[in-house]
Design a protein around this motif. Sequence first.
Motif, short mmCIF file in Angstrom:
data_model
loop_
_atom_site.label_atom_id
_atom_site.label_comp_id
_atom_site.label_asym_id
_atom_site.label_seq_id
_atom_site.Cartn_x
_atom_site.Cartn_y
_atom_site.Cartn_z
N ASP A 19 0.80 -1.22 0.00
CA ASP A 19 0.00 0.00 0.00
C ASP A 19 0.83 1.27 0.00
N ASP A 20 2.10 1.19 0.40
CA ASP A 20 2.91 2.39 0.55
C ASP A 20 4.28 2.18 -0.07
N HIS A 21 4.40 2.52 -1.34
CA HIS A 21 5.65 2.33 -2.06
C HIS A 21 6.44 3.63 -2.15
N ASP A 22 5.97 4.65 -1.50
CA ASP A 22 6.64 5.94 -1.63
C ASP A 22 8.04 5.89 -1.03
N PHE A 23 8.92 6.56 -1.71
CA PHE A 23 10.24 6.78 -1.15
C PHE A 23 10.58 8.21 -1.47
N ASP A 24 11.42 8.75 -0.66
CA ASP A 24 11.80 10.14 -0.79
C ASP A 24 13.05 10.22 -1.66
N GLU A 25 13.07 11.14 -2.60
CA GLU A 25 14.25 11.33 -3.45
C GLU A 25 15.49 11.63 -2.61
N ASP A 26 15.26 12.14 -1.39
CA ASP A 26 16.38 12.44 -0.50
C ASP A 26 16.85 11.22 0.28
N ASP A 27 16.15 10.09 0.15
CA ASP A 27 16.60 8.87 0.82
C ASP A 27 18.00 8.54 0.34
N SER A 28 18.76 7.91 1.18
CA SER A 28 20.11 7.51 0.80
C SER A 28 20.05 6.42 -0.26
N VAL A 29 21.15 6.26 -0.97
CA VAL A 29 21.25 5.16 -1.94
C VAL A 29 21.01 3.85 -1.21
N GLU A 30 21.56 3.72 -0.03
CA GLU A 30 21.40 2.49 0.75
C GLU A 30 19.92 2.20 1.02
N ALA A 31 19.16 3.21 1.38
CA ALA A 31 17.73 3.02 1.64
C ALA A 31 16.99 2.60 0.37
N LYS A 32 17.37 3.17 -0.76
CA LYS A 32 16.74 2.79 -2.04
C LYS A 32 17.10 1.37 -2.42
N VAL A 33 18.34 0.97 -2.18
CA VAL A 33 18.76 -0.41 -2.46
C VAL A 33 17.95 -1.37 -1.59
N TRP A 34 17.76 -1.01 -0.33
CA TRP A 34 16.96 -1.86 0.56
C TRP A 34 15.55 -2.03 -0.01
N GLN A 35 14.94 -0.96 -0.44
CA GLN A 35 13.59 -1.04 -1.00
C GLN A 35 13.58 -1.91 -2.26
N LEU A 36 14.59 -1.77 -3.11
CA LEU A 36 14.69 -2.58 -4.31
C LEU A 36 14.81 -4.07 -3.94
N LEU A 37 15.63 -4.38 -2.96
CA LEU A 37 15.79 -5.77 -2.54
C LEU A 37 14.47 -6.35 -2.02
N LEU A 38 13.68 -5.54 -1.33
CA LEU A 38 12.37 -6.01 -0.90
C LEU A 38 11.48 -6.32 -2.10
N LEU A 39 11.55 -5.50 -3.13
CA LEU A 39 10.72 -5.72 -4.31
C LEU A 39 11.12 -6.97 -5.09
N ILE A 40 12.40 -7.26 -5.17
CA ILE A 40 12.83 -8.42 -5.96
C ILE A 40 12.84 -9.71 -5.13
N ASN A 41 12.48 -9.59 -3.87
CA ASN A 41 12.34 -10.75 -2.99
C ASN A 41 10.96 -10.73 -2.34
N PRO A 42 9.89 -10.69 -3.12
CA PRO A 42 8.56 -10.56 -2.53
C PRO A 42 8.25 -11.73 -1.59
N GLY A 43 7.85 -11.37 -0.38
CA GLY A 43 7.50 -12.37 0.61
C GLY A 43 8.69 -13.07 1.23
N ASP A 44 9.90 -12.60 0.96
CA ASP A 44 11.11 -13.24 1.47
C ASP A 44 12.04 -12.18 2.06
N GLU A 45 11.62 -11.59 3.16
CA GLU A 45 12.41 -10.54 3.79
C GLU A 45 13.74 -11.05 4.31
N GLU A 46 13.80 -12.33 4.68
CA GLU A 46 15.06 -12.90 5.18
C GLU A 46 16.14 -12.84 4.09
N THR A 47 15.78 -13.22 2.86
CA THR A 47 16.74 -13.15 1.75
C THR A 47 17.11 -11.70 1.47
N ALA A 48 16.11 -10.81 1.48
CA ALA A 48 16.40 -9.39 1.24
C ALA A 48 17.37 -8.86 2.28
#
Length: 182
Positions: A19-48
């Motif tokens: 429901d909430d995919h928003d990210f701030d353009e001011d987020d760090s690269v690290e925070a954006k990478v974290w969000q990307l890893l969550l997206l490419i590991n749907p339902g598998d937060e342990e792998t992310a």
Amino acid sequence: MRCGGGSAPEMRDDDDFEDDHDFDEDDSVEAKVWQLLLLINPGDEETALQQFGEYREAFAEDGDAEPVALIARVIDWRSGFMVAEDDLRSLVQALDELAARWNLSIDWGGDPDDDDYFDDADAGSLLGIAYDRLAESGYTLWTWETDDDSYAGWITLTRDSEPMRELAAALHINLRPGSDFG
């Protein structure tokens, strides 16, 4: 979501993330990478989370590398793929392995175990087949432009297509759906 200090960003359950995919353009690269890893590991937060830790280690070793190069290193054959241009067998194997994460099987319209299968195949047609078959089950195959002649990509839930596009743009990843390969 912000990534602070040396700890991983706070974990979120699938419903919150859906429901909430928003990210701030001011987020760090690290925070954006974290969000990307969550997206490419749907339902598998342990792998992310494991891949996020590996990303941090890779960044500590090679902080000048582009984020996508470090991401590719930590997700290869687990949540993404990168195969040589002329290795169509590995492309099919990687996509089959990734699809199997969700108990999916790609109907390749032939037998990839048969040597003749690849006689008239090319990466674009194989990526198109995989894209179409995965879309039937609610998944999207993505590819990104590499610096060499390899093919690279990952799979997300189709509902996450817009946040994936936004994150890719924010991370300077030239990303496109697998159906647009060419």
